[in-house]
Write an enzyme that holds these catalytic residues in place. Structure first.
Site, PDB file in Angstrom:
ATOM      1  CB  SER A 137      -0.943   0.053   1.200  1.00 33.39           C
ATOM      2  OG  SER A 137      -1.485   1.355   1.373  1.00 33.39           O
ATOM      3  CE1 TYR A 150      -4.470  -1.232   4.938  1.00 26.39           C
ATOM      4  CE2 TYR A 150      -3.500   0.886   4.359  1.00 26.39           C
ATOM      5  CZ  TYR A 150      -3.934  -0.378   3.996  1.00 26.39           C
ATOM      6  OH  TYR A 150      -3.825  -0.793   2.682  1.00 26.39           O
TER       7      TYR A 150
END
Length: 243
Positions: A137, A150
């Site tokens: 990501s 996250y």
């Protein structure tokens, strides 16, 4: 005989798009995900696909899934460590400990368990070697607002990637990372809804097919070549200088 790959989080979103792309390219694909029905739908009618319902945080279940692939096809050429979850839209003081633990368990411990299972089999098979691709990501580089669990997990994935790259060299095991921006998937739909609710700008997205072709490219290289890090994103989404 076609190459074999295990894809985690294969039942939806990026994982599903990648599974379909690899099958179309002639690979044998082990499909790992928590829910059996979506995996079985992807695998229906294909001898090259194997549904493997599995919680990536369950050590015994992960090991059993990887053993099933080895029993079926005799070899594992690649792993796409894709399964993940997120905690978004809250500052750290608003995040319950159980939400932090769940995010770290899935994104980091799950990736560790799957990488460990893949590494062990790639090290022992003949010919030796294989490739592990981690889903990082763009949050592995820069955070978005309200994403402490996250973002921390994805920064840790970069450490996992770098160490696996080093540790894998004696065994012909390559490791790379793909850092993905906003792709048109269910999770991004949720983020857009949160942004609307918070009065924040709506970020551009790209077709998830571009992620699938990028992962397929990384996996298809010979083992003497490696994409160490790749970033694929919607051209105009916030990333460089994100604030």
């Amino acid at each position: 005989m076609g190459q074999t790959i295990i894809i985690t989080g294969a039942g939806s979103g990026i994982g599903k798009a990648c599974a379909e792309a690899f099958l179309a390219a002639g690979w044998k694909v082990g499909l790992i995900g928590r829910r059996a029905a979506p995996l079985e739908e992807i695998a229906a009618g294909s001898e090259a696909a194997l549904a493997l319902p599995c919680d990536v945080t369950d050590e015994a279940a992960v090991d059993a899934a990887f053993s099933t692939v080895m029993e079926r096809w005799g070899r594992l050429d690649a792993l796409f460590n894709n399964a993940g979850t997120g905690v978004f839209g809250a500052t750290i003081d608003e995040i319950p400990l159980e939400d932090w633990k769940h995010c770290i368990d899935v994104n980091l411990t799950g990736s560790f368990l799957c990488a460990r299972a893949a590494f062990a089999r790639m090290r022992m098979q003949d010919p030796q070697g294989g490739r592990i691709i981690n889903n990082g990501s763009i949050s592995a580089h820069v955070p978005r607002w309200g994403s402490v669990p996250y973002t921390a997990s994805k920064h840790a994935i970069t450490g996992l990637t770098r160490t696996l790259s080093l540790d894998g060299r004696p065994f012909n095991i390559a490791c790379g990372q793909i850092d993905i921006g906003n792709a048109e998937t269910e999770i991004v739909h949720g983020l857009r809804a949160q942004a609307e609710e918070a009065g924040k700008p709506i970020e551009p997205v790209m077709d998830v097919a571009h992620v699938a072709t990028s992962v397929l490219h990384m996996a298809s290289l010979p083992l003497d070549a490696n994409v160490q890090f790749m970033t694929v994103m919607a051209t105009t989404m916030p990333y460089i200088g994100r604030g």
